[in-house]
Write a protein that holds these residues in place. Structure first.
Motif, PDB file in Angstrom:
ATOM      1  N   THR A   1      -2.280  -4.582   4.989  1.00  0.00           N
ATOM      2  CA  THR A   1      -2.235  -3.171   5.387  1.00  0.00           C
ATOM      3  C   THR A   1      -2.936  -2.967   6.724  1.00  0.00           C
ATOM      4  O   THR A   1      -2.416  -2.299   7.625  1.00  0.00           O
TER       5      THR A   1
ATOM      6  N   THR B   1      -5.215  -0.788  -0.418  1.00  0.00           N
ATOM      7  CA  THR B   1      -5.354  -1.276   0.954  1.00  0.00           C
ATOM      8  C   THR B   1      -5.675  -2.766   0.932  1.00  0.00           C
ATOM      9  O   THR B   1      -6.623  -3.204   0.277  1.00  0.00           O
TER      10      THR B   1
ATOM     11  N   SER C   1       0.819  -1.218   0.000  1.00  0.00           N
ATOM     12  CA  SER C   1       0.000   0.000   0.000  1.00  0.00           C
ATOM     13  C   SER C   1       0.848   1.260   0.000  1.00  0.00           C
ATOM     14  O   SER C   1       0.407   2.316  -0.453  1.00  0.00           O
TER      15      SER C   1
ATOM     16  N   THR D   1      -3.004   5.442   1.579  1.00  0.00           N
ATOM     17  CA  THR D   1      -4.223   4.657   1.345  1.00  0.00           C
ATOM     18  C   THR D   1      -5.477   5.526   1.416  1.00  0.00           C
ATOM     19  O   THR D   1      -6.581   5.004   1.275  1.00  0.00           O
TER      20      THR D   1
END
Length: 313
Positions: A170, A166, A121, A158
């Protein structure tokens, strides 16, 4: 590869960490977050964060003053920077060895060691993964200041966990980072509170953007508009995602006029737009990219190509 990076870190007494120009939270998060981790676990080493400070990042931290002599025999690590042209402080070439840690497409495969993960991410998420290797192999521990910076980088890149980048990983990493002692409320306020004049410019954007039937949108912010609202081109980085709230929008470009160029900021809710950014000398993620135009005619060509991409999506 992370084990190789850790072995390399252990070999050098001076480590200088760079990131990209026009920094965002992930640039500071990965760069200075890594600095705090290395400072904490190797107090005998000298660890420096290079680059020009952006006052919009005051709430996060500050880079160091790095002298030319500091690069002699130093390990240089560059985080969150896809290509060498965008590295802040081109003295990165002056070190003894170069490591790249990044989550952008690897169009510029630089560095003696190159760790790129486009599924991550953020680069801050990658630094946390590096930390987990160090935790197992070298008994590393995480300082609170490092956790704060990495968390900021993750939520910044994100969009507070809203972007498609995401993943479950994450969320797992963020869940581990919030166990550390830092004020999330204060951090979120620093990231998302805006000055009144910037909110006024945001209102101008909502009133003046144009969108066609295919969901391609754009707004032009000239130097006159910036002056009217007393906002700098750097300030506008906080407004790039604003048009994402518009119903029916597929992708958009915000064009900001600077002294000698027009900053092109591209965002998407579906169509891939980093290929468009590359057409105009830029790059980035499939859904978030940037480039530069050198005239309004060229900027109009960016808009035209965006319309074509959205029409096919």
């Amino acid at each position: 590869m992370y084990s190789q990076i850790i072995d390399t870190i252990k070999q050098y007494d001076t480590i200088i960490i760079h990131r990209h120009v026009r920094p965002d939270p992930d640039a500071y998060g990965s760069q200075i977050g890594l600095k705090y981790i290395l400072d904490h676990n190797y107090p005998q080493k000298r660890v420096l964060a290079a680059g020009e400070h952006d006052y919009n990042m005051d709430f996060l931290d500050f880079p160091d003053i790095v002298e030319d002599d500091d690069f002699e025999g130093a390990l240089v690590i560059v985080t969150d920077t896809a290509n060498t042209d965008r590295i802040d402080d081109q003295r990165y070439r002056s070190g003894a060895k170069l490591v790249k840690i990044d989550h952008h497409p690897n169009d510029d495969d630089y560095g003696d060691i190159c760790q790129v993960d486009t599924k991550a991410s953020s680069s801050s998420e990658m630094i946390y993964e590096l930390f987990t290797y160090g935790q197992v192999e070298e008994n590393w521990s995480m300082p609170d200041a490092g956790a704060r910076l990495l968390y900021a980088g993750i939520i910044g890149d994100t969009g507070r966990f809203l972007f498609p980048s995401t993943t479950q990983k994450t969320f797992d990493v963020a869940g581990e980072l919030i166990k550390y002692d830092f004020d999330r409320n204060e951090l979120h306020n620093g990231m998302y509170e805006m000055d009144r004049k910037l909110l006024h410019l945001q209102g101008y954007m909502y009133q003046n953007f144009q969108m066609n039937e295919d969901g391609a949108a754009f707004v032009k912010i000239t130097k006159d508009i910036l002056a009217k609202f007393e906002v700098t081109p750097a300030d506008t980085s906080l407004l790039v995602g604003s048009l994402g709230n518009v119903k029916g929008i597929k992708a958009w470009v915000i064009l900001i006029e600077e002294d000698s160029e027009i900053r092109v900021r591209l965002r998407s809710k579906g169509p891939v737009i980093n290929t468009l950014a590359k057409e105009f000398g830029g790059g980035g993620h499939p859904m978030a990219s940037g480039a530069v135009a050198y005239s309004w005619d060229e900027a109009d060509r960016v808009i035209g190509r965006l319309k074509e991409i959205c029409a096919k999506a």
